[in-house]
Write a protein that holds these residues in place. Structure first.
Motif, short mmCIF file in Angstrom:
data_model
loop_
_atom_site.label_atom_id
_atom_site.label_comp_id
_atom_site.label_asym_id
_atom_site.label_seq_id
_atom_site.Cartn_x
_atom_site.Cartn_y
_atom_site.Cartn_z
N VAL A 181 -3.99 0.83 -2.76
CA VAL A 181 -3.39 -0.50 -2.93
C VAL A 181 -2.52 -0.44 -4.18
CG1 VAL A 181 -3.83 -2.95 -3.30
CG2 VAL A 181 -5.32 -1.62 -1.79
N VAL A 214 -4.31 6.56 1.20
CA VAL A 214 -3.78 5.20 1.03
C VAL A 214 -4.36 4.59 -0.24
CG1 VAL A 214 -3.59 2.88 2.03
CG2 VAL A 214 -3.63 4.88 3.54
N HIS A 244 1.27 5.02 0.93
CA HIS A 244 0.65 5.70 2.06
C HIS A 244 1.28 7.09 2.22
CE1 HIS A 244 -0.56 5.33 6.61
NE2 HIS A 244 -1.05 6.41 6.04
N GLN A 304 0.84 -1.19 0.00
CA GLN A 304 0.00 0.00 0.00
C GLN A 304 0.88 1.25 0.00
OE1 GLN A 304 -2.05 -1.78 3.22
NE2 GLN A 304 -4.07 -1.49 2.33
N GLU A 341 -8.27 1.16 0.90
CA GLU A 341 -7.72 2.38 0.32
C GLU A 341 -8.73 3.49 0.54
OE1 GLU A 341 -8.70 1.41 -4.40
OE2 GLU A 341 -6.63 1.49 -3.71
N SER A 390 -3.43 2.83 -8.21
CA SER A 390 -3.94 1.66 -7.49
C SER A 390 -4.24 0.53 -8.47
CB SER A 390 -5.21 2.03 -6.73
OG SER A 390 -5.95 0.88 -6.38
#
Length: 900
Positions: free
Chosen positions: A103, A101, A38, A36, A88, A183
């Protein structure tokens, strides 16, 4: 004894954060890994491994790397719940880990010490991992969309500090990995994730392959597509793949053994040893792939004729030669079984994710491309030599052996597959081919639909007669008596021919049928292509979808001289094989010719033209290539094609009117390429009045006063030109700094400082590489300030950054005083000053491109990453990062209030 997720729970208030609660799960199937991205107090990547019902977690500040031996610090943090894998979104301010956040990657993993894998045995995998974790050294194999291959996690002398290291294997890659900033679930970047429409969160259990346990199935039949009766159109909830012209194959992998099965159940394994070898390197016990084997012709395009020639070669000596002369690729489009799990009940969207994760691409095993845009995929497929496209519903399951409406094929011509029930004699009597007698099955009877006597070559006639000689029979296989215009030889109906035709006649016969080929991959009894079916209604064969593809198709002509012709313009091209950029000395990188450059300009035109349009252009011309003479050309005083638009501008330096070319359309772009314009430098203002322009005057050429009052004196951007004056040590005396990693890295740092300051001023900035050593930061603005006012604002911002970072930044005009620092050139905000436009190449070795980036992509960027040969692939995958640069204009009056 502490509960596994106690620390996780203690740090969070679940009434205030959207993160999942502390729940330990019990699962089956392969173990999951997750990464992830972040944006907390500091940007980092959270690397997580499923083990014993939770996610073991490490924070990796610099993110993972595909460079072998590159050591990335990984700080061990508290275990996270398994459900966190699909999280996320935005962690609210003042909460632990506050920030956005996404993925960034996910997939399955296994311990791989000694090249022993445990993807299909969770108990064994976890036992091995517990032991390695306790010893402080994990060796793991990742199957993700972005991360593949073997990695090590090694604990240092500090308990919580580890190192994440990529092992040297076939999956190592350049350090552009972190430029992939979206993502793998939502497609959003960190900046976009807050605005992503509310949707049901992904189930963490479906992020990687999941399905009921089974032994590897045998003798499945592939799922088939229905024929579309209209041109393809983009629809929600559908995805689109190229329709390939090859052999449909199910590939079974069973403990190192590979079996290739045709659509008819025929064993193709001996024919394609290179595919078998690559599939044996998939590092998995059991796997079942669906795809198509294609052969490439001399131009690198898929060719069924080349594939049939390849299939005739049987001996070891013939196969050795065939691998060299007729290379084949297995293009995979579905994953039906993986590591002891049946995936056929998963949706197409899920299976596609699993396939992208689990397939280990190689020279002869590749993942097929997909798109959500039917029209673009159809045009690109035809331009690449494919048959058309296949549309697949994202929520459809896999139905072995069935032709389903959830898969629909759209072909470039109206064709059908028909059973050959006999043939008529040609000139010369028996044994000579006149025409094929064709039919289709309905109610288990063979119905006659017509005869085809055209489209044959000497080789295809010879092939057909050899096969027919073994199938001769005395009785007609057709129901009813076919009309004959010559004596017929009847055949047992085992052969299938693909036929192109114009339409069905009212009495159910083919109109203007033309033989294309014999199909040895289709069972005769499957043929149902009668007048009641709906073959695709499409354009003429291989018709390009638009002007760009028509240009590219014409450039495929091998002639040195060529006249490009479209509906409303013509352009004479010469010396098409002239080398504009030479190849490298090793011979591994071929030269870029004028022909290839013109192809690039055509294909990049939708992205480049919006930034060129209505702007006076300064050309940097190199008619003989980058090693020949080069010169700037601002004004155009010679004859020019009718489609070239110009603007007359008053020059304060040369006093008088001078004509500038404007890159307003595709033919102009190609004409500029023909005359050797290898760099496109543009003004930062446009000769076009719009709602955002304070001035409405278009008098650019009557006087200097008129020019200063015109719309051309009001820029679209504030511009910061960032030039590193950090030398590599290899420059000639007095030369400008050449590209070096240290200089570019410090330049990126300065760009981020400028962006941070602009954010504090509530201004949004965009960035691109210069294509050489520097960076360009652009702030799109409404056209309400003059160039003088824009320059003053940029000088103010630049000096603020310089005062904050005096060791790194300079604004000195004396070059000798810039050494070792980054020069912020605010004087680019002057009317008539130019910078190279987005997607323009540079006239230096390697053909680098001035590439628009997101700020996240800049983190991992190097200018050498973006070249004329790879930028189109990036655009296809990631889109145009500056597509909205002229529509997000900011009002400086609101930013500066009464100070202006």
């Amino acid at each position: 004894m502490k509960r596994p997720l106690e620390k996780y729970a203690q740090k969070r208030k679940f009434t205030k954060t959207p993160e999942p609660g502390p729940k330990v799960v019990t699962r089956t199937g392969p173990l999951l890994f997750i990464v992830q991205k972040h944006a907390a107090r500091r940007l980092h990547y959270d690397f997580r491994l499923e083990l014993d019902g939770v996610l073991k977690s490490w924070a990796v500040p610099k993110g993972p790397s595909l460079q072998p031996g590159e050591k990335r610090l990984a700080v061990e943090v508290e275990d996270h719940p398994f459900d966190y894998a699909s999280f996320e979104g935005v962690i609210p301010e003042k909460e632990y880990g506050a920030g956005n956040v996404i993925v960034w990657d996910c997939g399955v993993y296994s311990p791989d010490e000694g090249s022993e894998y445990s993807f299909g045995d969770r108990e064994e995998a976890e036992e091995r991992l517990r032991r390695e974790l306790a010893n402080g050294k994990l060796s793991i194999f990742l199957r993700g969309e972005k991360l593949k291959g073997s990695f090590a996690l090694v604990r240092t002398t500090t308990d919580k500090q580890w190192l994440l290291i990529k092992h040297k294997d076939r999956f190592v890659g350049p350090d552009t990995l972190l430029a992939q900033n979206t993502s793998v679930l939502s497609g959003a970047t960190l900046d976009e994730i807050a605005a992503v429409a509310a949707r049901e969160r992904f189930s963490a259990g479906l992020l990687a392959p999941a399905g009921p346990a089974e032994s590897l199935p045998r003798n499945l039949s592939p799922m088939l597509a229905e024929s579309g009766d209209e041109d393809p159109m983009t629809q929600a909830d559908w995805s689109y793949e190229p329709k390939l012209d090859g052999y449909r194959v199910l590939a079974y992998i069973d403990n190192g053994e590979v079996f290739l099965q045709s659509r008819r159940g025929i064993d193709l394994t001996p024919m394609f040893p290179e595919v078998v070898e690559d599939l044996q390197r998939q590092c998995i016990d059991t796997m079942l792939l669906d795809g198509e084997i294609v052969a490439l012709d001399g131009d690198g395009r898929p060719s069924f004729h080349a594939l049939q020639n390849r299939a005739q070669r049987k001996s070891t000596k013939e196969l050795t030669a065939a691998r060299r002369e007729n290379p084949v690729i297995f293009l995979c489009f579905d994953l039906l079984h993986f590591a002891g799990m049946n995936l056929r009940g998963a949706t197409y969207e899920e299976r596609r994710r699993y396939l992208t994760q689990c397939l280990l691409p190689s020279a002869h095993v590749q993942l097929i491309h997909t798109s959500d845009n039917a029209e673009q995929m159809y045009g690109a497929s035809l331009a690449s030599g494919f048959e058309g496209i296949v549309a697949k519903r994202r929520d459809s399951v896999y139905q072995p052996g069935k032709r389903a409406a959830t898969w629909v094929k759209y072909k470039s011509t109206r064709t059908g597959d028909f059973v050959v029930g006999g043939y008529t004699e040609g000139r010369g009597g028996r044994g000579k081919l006149g025409a094929l007698l064709l039919g289709y099955y309905k109610n288990k009877q063979l119905h006659y639909v017509g005869h085809s006597g055209s489209g044959f070559t000497d080789q295809s006639i010879k092939q057909f007669l050899a096969l027919a000689s073994t199938l001769e029979t005395k009785e007609s296989p057709f129901v009813g008596k076919p009309p004959l215009n010559a004596p017929a030889t009847w055949l047992t109906p085992d052969l299938v021919a693909e036929i192109q035709f114009d339409a069905w006649t009212p009495d159910g016969h083919l109109r203007s049928p033309v033989f294309l080929r014999l199909r040895d991959d289709i069972e005769a009894k499957e043929v149902r292509s009668g007048p009641d079916s709906k073959p695709a209604k499409t354009k003429a064969a291989k018709t390009p979808a638009n002007d760009i593809e028509r240009v590219v198709q014409q450039l495929d002509n091998k002639s040195q001289q060529l006249e490009l012709v479209l509906d409303n313009w013509k352009l004479r091209l010469t010396n098409l094989d002239r080398e504009y950029w030479p190849g490298d000395k090793s011979g591994k990188t071929p030269p870029i010719t004028k022909r290839e450059y013109l192809r690039y300009l055509a294909r990049v035109s939708p992205f480049m033209l919006p930034h060129l349009r209505d702007r006076p252009l300064t050309m940097i011309r190199m008619p003989e290539g980058i090693d020949g003479e080069r010169f700037f050309q601002k004004h155009w005083e010679q004859a020019k094609p009718e489609f070239v638009e110009t603007v007359s501008v008053f020059s304060e330096h040369k006093e008088g009117r001078h004509e500038y070319v404007m890159g307003n359309n595709l033919p102009t772009l190609l004409w500029l390429g023909q005359i050797g314009t290898l760099e496109f430098h543009i003004w930062h203002s446009r000769a076009k009045v719009a709602a955002d322009s304070k001035s409405k005057s278009t008098d650019y050429d009557s006087s200097i006063e008129a020019m200063e009052s015109s719309v051309l004196n009001y820029p679209d951007y504030l511009v910061f030109d960032i030039d590193p004056y950090i030398y590599s040590g290899k420059e000639a005396k007095g030369a400008e700094p050449e590209l070096n990693k240290k200089g570019f890295a410090v330049g990126k740092r300065v760009a981020f400082w400028i962006n941070d300051l602009l954010k504090e001023m509530s201004l949004t900035a965009r960035v691109k590489t210069s294509g050489k050593t520097g960076l360009h930061v652009f702030v799109p603005i409404e056209r309400t300030v003059t160039f003088d006012e824009a320059r003053h604002i940029c000088e103010m911002v630049g000096r603020h950054v310089m005062q904050a970072h005096p060791k790194e930044v300079t604004m000195e005009w004396a070059v000798v005083k810039r050494t070792g620092k980054i020069f912020i050139d605010y004087n680019m905000n002057v009317r008539g000053k130019t910078l190279n436009v987005a997607y323009s190449p540079r006239g230096v070795p390697g053909a680098p491109i001035s590439m628009p980036l997101t700020w996240e992509e800049l983190e991992a960027a190097e200018p050498g990453h973006f070249t004329l040969r790879n930028v189109l692939d990036r655009l296809e995958k990631a889109g145009d990062r500056w597509h909205d640069v002229l529509s997000i204009k900011q009002n400086l009056a609101k930013v500066f209030g009464s100070k202006r």
